[in-house]
Design a protein around this motif. Structure first.
Motif, PDB file in Angstrom:
ATOM      1  N   ALA A   1      -5.208  -1.951   6.671  1.00  0.00           N
ATOM      2  CA  ALA A   1      -4.205  -1.844   5.600  1.00  0.00           C
ATOM      3  C   ALA A   1      -4.723  -2.464   4.303  1.00  0.00           C
ATOM      4  O   ALA A   1      -4.414  -1.972   3.222  1.00  0.00           O
ATOM      5  CB  ALA A   1      -2.908  -2.536   6.019  1.00  0.00           C
ATOM      6  N   ASP A   2      -5.497  -3.533   4.408  1.00  0.00           N
ATOM      7  CA  ASP A   2      -6.019  -4.205   3.218  1.00  0.00           C
ATOM      8  C   ASP A   2      -6.946  -3.250   2.477  1.00  0.00           C
ATOM      9  O   ASP A   2      -7.875  -2.690   3.072  1.00  0.00           O
ATOM     10  CB  ASP A   2      -6.774  -5.464   3.629  1.00  0.00           C
ATOM     11  N   LEU A   3      -6.681  -3.070   1.195  1.00  0.00           N
ATOM     12  CA  LEU A   3      -7.467  -2.162   0.352  1.00  0.00           C
ATOM     13  C   LEU A   3      -7.461  -0.735   0.899  1.00  0.00           C
ATOM     14  O   LEU A   3      -8.311   0.068   0.530  1.00  0.00           O
ATOM     15  CB  LEU A   3      -8.924  -2.663   0.224  1.00  0.00           C
ATOM     16  N   ASP A   4      -6.521  -0.450   1.796  1.00  0.00           N
ATOM     17  CA  ASP A   4      -6.440   0.884   2.424  1.00  0.00           C
ATOM     18  C   ASP A   4      -7.786   1.230   3.095  1.00  0.00           C
ATOM     19  O   ASP A   4      -8.203   2.390   3.113  1.00  0.00           O
ATOM     20  CB  ASP A   4      -6.077   1.930   1.348  1.00  0.00           C
TER      21      ASP A   4
ATOM     22  N   ARG B   1     -12.400   3.921   3.706  1.00  0.00           N
ATOM     23  CA  ARG B   1     -12.713   3.899   2.261  1.00  0.00           C
ATOM     24  C   ARG B   1     -14.095   3.292   2.079  1.00  0.00           C
ATOM     25  O   ARG B   1     -14.254   2.117   1.719  1.00  0.00           O
ATOM     26  CB  ARG B   1     -11.667   3.054   1.528  1.00  0.00           C
TER      27      ARG B   1
ATOM     28  N   GLN C   1       0.843  -1.205   0.000  1.00  0.00           N
ATOM     29  CA  GLN C   1       0.000   0.000   0.000  1.00  0.00           C
ATOM     30  C   GLN C   1       0.878   1.255   0.000  1.00  0.00           C
ATOM     31  O   GLN C   1       0.579   2.222  -0.697  1.00  0.00           O
ATOM     32  CB  GLN C   1      -0.933   0.001   1.227  1.00  0.00           C
TER      33      GLN C   1
ATOM     34  N   ARG D   1     -18.756  -1.251  -2.376  1.00  0.00           N
ATOM     35  CA  ARG D   1     -18.631  -2.099  -3.566  1.00  0.00           C
ATOM     36  C   ARG D   1     -18.592  -3.573  -3.170  1.00  0.00           C
ATOM     37  O   ARG D   1     -19.299  -4.404  -3.755  1.00  0.00           O
ATOM     38  CB  ARG D   1     -17.350  -1.722  -4.327  1.00  0.00           C
TER      39      ARG D   1
ATOM     40  N   ASP E   1      -2.788  -1.330  -4.561  1.00  0.00           N
ATOM     41  CA  ASP E   1      -4.006  -1.528  -3.761  1.00  0.00           C
ATOM     42  C   ASP E   1      -4.110  -3.007  -3.357  1.00  0.00           C
ATOM     43  O   ASP E   1      -4.951  -3.756  -3.861  1.00  0.00           O
ATOM     44  CB  ASP E   1      -5.238  -1.073  -4.543  1.00  0.00           C
ATOM     45  N   ALA E   2      -3.252  -3.391  -2.431  1.00  0.00           N
ATOM     46  CA  ALA E   2      -3.140  -4.786  -2.017  1.00  0.00           C
ATOM     47  C   ALA E   2      -4.206  -5.162  -0.998  1.00  0.00           C
ATOM     48  O   ALA E   2      -4.645  -4.329  -0.204  1.00  0.00           O
ATOM     49  CB  ALA E   2      -1.756  -5.023  -1.418  1.00  0.00           C
TER      50      ALA E   2
END
Lengths: 272, 272
Positions: B107-110, B134, A95, B140, A100-101
């Motif tokens: 942290a995943d996908l911010d 987010r 990130q 989504r 976009d992990a």
């Protein structure tokens, strides 16, 4: 497959060996991975952190024929270290590099379902043999710009997490995605690639097809852990993966360019 | 908001307290959660497993004013236990219950970005104050039928994971999603709800508005850990969340029905 060829190739990078224990090499590998164009998937192994954590917790590592037996206590360590610490540290670093992990085990989104390996001569414990990869879900994430980061863990669909070899997850995911993308599968570690003499980086084999592999294997020039890795590679080529690479983790930066240092594996003529 | 009202409400369930240490109550809570109609998000706290693991590893838990200081070693434990073991066990169980769960840290996908809490009188160490959720990415996933399972961890966008209170993550995520869904936020634990006498389940307060809360708080009848939880609840109502519930984890099965046992919190008239 015509659709697949029209897109940028998908790179599925497996990071293993001692890379996860060498912070500088890991950072270089993640920077190279972050810079790769096109859709991509990262699969990481465990490195020695799991073994170290098991030792700190007094959980004994049992090996039979060089294979780790996954006791319930060892599975907990694997889920903590591989599914937790390692996976999330890699995700946070990616990130920070603008990728976009999202980190997943096979249980997340039911991405990789496995069957507990039936006890035979050896009872491997909570080890899972891959049954199904949800390629459609992975493809949807990839189309949305997400970069999945897969830990070497699966589940049985009935609530049980299972330990699964990272090379296997990498090749199963690569094959499953080969229907939707042109896939290149990269096994990276701390060595330069397939070496005729493991002590000599100059003995790197730059291209390998099935016929050459059979000859070298028969002559005992390829042996040990490299044998199953290469068998895995040829199996993936037979299931739609376009090319397999074995290289040092930071060589990923040159993937696809003439400067690439590593072994490129493609299907030649089938063996006689 | 007209769009939001037309859809099934989104339920954001936080499971905390001792629920994560009581396997039967946790299973009942997950079954109730799995049966809820409409889009949903689960947020889990840490329970005592993190403290136990820290003790096993010889990592000292430092508390200042009842708040845990997050040392680098303690963060590792949190990432292993909350982001790894607990998160993935919950995901595997939900998958077995037919819920397409995916476990995430911030942290995943911010998904949840935070700022390391600036050291003042107390240096909280690697503790993160939420800066941004987010919501679009969460929405989504929800529209795709995915049920996010959030661990109480965030990141700073520069590669550093941070420890963040699960109640805070739950209310911040609920507020962020309130623009796209009619959101009900449920804080569940091992007690029946907001009690006038913590030793007496019969003293459950079934409905609470801000005026009643102010009166009870001023009279000292609501104190301790319940005060910030309720302040949090009213703040969420002020930011678009439709209703907040505080209940025993297995009471989630009756959410929205007259048989529901727990405290329902709605905004009444603002205090004079």
């Amino acid at each position: 497959m015509a659709d697949a060829a029209a897109q940028a190739p998908l790179t599925l990078l497996k990071i293993g060996g001692e890379v996860l224990d060498q912070p500088e090499l890991l950072d270089a590998a993640l920077r190279a991975f972050a810079a790769l164009p096109g859709p991509k998937v990262l699969v990481h192994g465990g490195g020695k952190a799991g073994t170290r954590m098991a030792a700190r917790l007094g959980v004994e590592t049992e090996l039979v024929d060089g294979r780790r037996i996954t006791s319930p206590e060892m599975l907990e360590v694997a889920v903590m270290v591989y599914g937790g610490l390692m996976n999330k540290q890699v995700v946070a670093k990616l990130q920070a590099l603008g990728v976009d992990a999202a980190g997943f085990t096979g249980a997340d989104l039911d991405l990789v379902r496995a069957q507990r390996r039936p006890p035979g001569r050896i009872d491997y414990g909570l080890a899972g043999d891959v049954q199904a990869v949800r390629a459609g879900v992975l493809a949807r994430l990839l189309r949305e710009g997400v970069t999945p980061v897969l830990a070497p863990l699966t589940h049985d669909g009935q609530g049980q997490l299972l330990n699964t070899n990272a090379d296997t997850i990498a090749s199963e995911a690569a094959c499953a995605l080969a229907g939707a993308f042109a896939v290149r599968l990269v096994f990276s570690f701390e060595k330069a690639g397939v070496l005729l003499d493991v002590a000599d980086p100059q003995s790197l084999i730059r291209r390998l097809d099935r016929a050459a592999f059979e000859t070298l294997a028969a002559g005992g020039q390829i042996a040990g852990g490299m044998l199953p890795k290469l068998q895995n590679a040829f199996a993936a080529l037979g299931r739609g993966v376009q090319a397999v690479y074995i290289c040092r983790a930071d060589a990923v930066a040159q993937l696809g360019s003439p400067a690439f240092e590593g072994t490129e594996i493609r299907n030649g003529a089938p063996p006689a």
